[in-house]
Scaffold this motif. Structure first.
Motif, short mmCIF file in Angstrom:
data_model
loop_
_atom_site.label_atom_id
_atom_site.label_comp_id
_atom_site.label_asym_id
_atom_site.label_seq_id
_atom_site.Cartn_x
_atom_site.Cartn_y
_atom_site.Cartn_z
N ASP A 2 0.82 -1.21 0.00
CA ASP A 2 0.00 0.00 0.00
C ASP A 2 0.86 1.26 0.00
N TRP A 53 1.20 1.97 -3.61
CA TRP A 53 -0.02 2.60 -4.13
C TRP A 53 -0.12 4.04 -3.67
N ARG A 73 2.11 6.17 -5.82
CA ARG A 73 1.53 6.33 -7.16
C ARG A 73 0.39 7.35 -7.15
N TRP A 81 -4.95 0.60 -10.95
CA TRP A 81 -5.89 0.20 -9.90
C TRP A 81 -6.98 -0.71 -10.47
#
Length: 244
Positions: free
Chosen positions: A115, A118, A121, A134
């Motif tokens: 995570d 993520w 990003r 995603w």
């Protein structure tokens, strides 16, 4: 009143039409469905999961003495924290495609690392590319693409923060705490979403009063893949509660 919680990389507008769909299936609503903007809880500063549960429950308690939660995926995990924080407050809850928490610290550490990627990003990467990555995840890939995600670019700081503060890796295993939840709970999953269907079957017995229903020919995004069936199931369950 019904309070709807969206999922990760989601928007309150995802629940547009829910009020009309529930009414179309015969549910008399007391007021409109309240579509919560979860990102506002992270707009100014971090908010850990335990604090979110207390904060949401306190906010809702000030304006609603019989609240019902309908919560999807990440929103479902957040809803579980609110149910645990104030178990006496809630009239009922519908939890969809949610995770009760990883049971091993090694698993949580791996998830926190994933995570964090993520989060980076979402915060610094090309937003369109982030959305494409995603959507390409296996759990979402066979479901409908959700509209208007480009509008979330203005909230990218809060979205990025959610991958840290509300990561599944930052969440405790909630199974033991779910025993305190006394309100009726309906847990929904899609038949093609085998992982989350298995989790639902495992977690429902921890509640005092819960049931699990699987929607056929459906993946992770139950309310949007099978919108009519989803609304019908919710109305049938809520009406059965009202008759008790």
């Amino acid at each position: 009143m019904i309070w709807a919680l969206h999922g990760a990389v989601g928007r309150p507008a995802d629940w547009l039409g829910l009020s009309d769909a529930l009414r179309a299936h015969g549910l008399p609503l007391r007021g409109e469905v309240r579509r919560l903007d979860l990102w506002r809880f992270l707009d100014c500063c971090p908010m850990p999961l335990s604090q979110f549960g207390d904060t949401l429950a306190s906010e809702i308690a000030r304006v609603d003495d019989e609240p019902i939660l309908i919560a999807y995926s990440m929103g479902g995990r957040l809803a579980l924290h609110a149910l645990i924080a104030r178990p006496e407050l809630w009239k009922a809850a519908v939890i969809i495609s949610a995770h009760p928490g990883l049971q091993e610290e090694s698993e949580r550490a791996v998830r926190r690392a994933q995570d964090a990627i993520w989060s980076a990003r979402a915060l610094k990467g090309d937003w369109r590319e982030f959305l494409e990555q995603w959507q390409a995840q296996s759990v979402l890939a066979d479901g409908p693409a959700m509209p208007d995600r480009m509008q979330l670019k203005d909230r990218r700081t809060s979205v990025a923060r959610s991958f840290v503060d509300w990561s599944l890796g930052a969440q405790q295993d909630l199974r033991p705490q779910l025993r305190a939840v006394s309100c009726p709970v309906l847990w929904l999953s899609g038949a093609r979403d085998e992982k989350f269907t298995a989790l639902a079957e495992e977690v429902v017995p921890f509640f005092q009063n819960a049931s699990h229903q699987v929607l056929e020919d459906c993946g992770h995004r139950v309310p949007w893949e099978k919108s009519e069936a989803f609304a019908g199931v919710c109305v049938q369950w809520l009406e059965a509660l009202a008759e008790k």
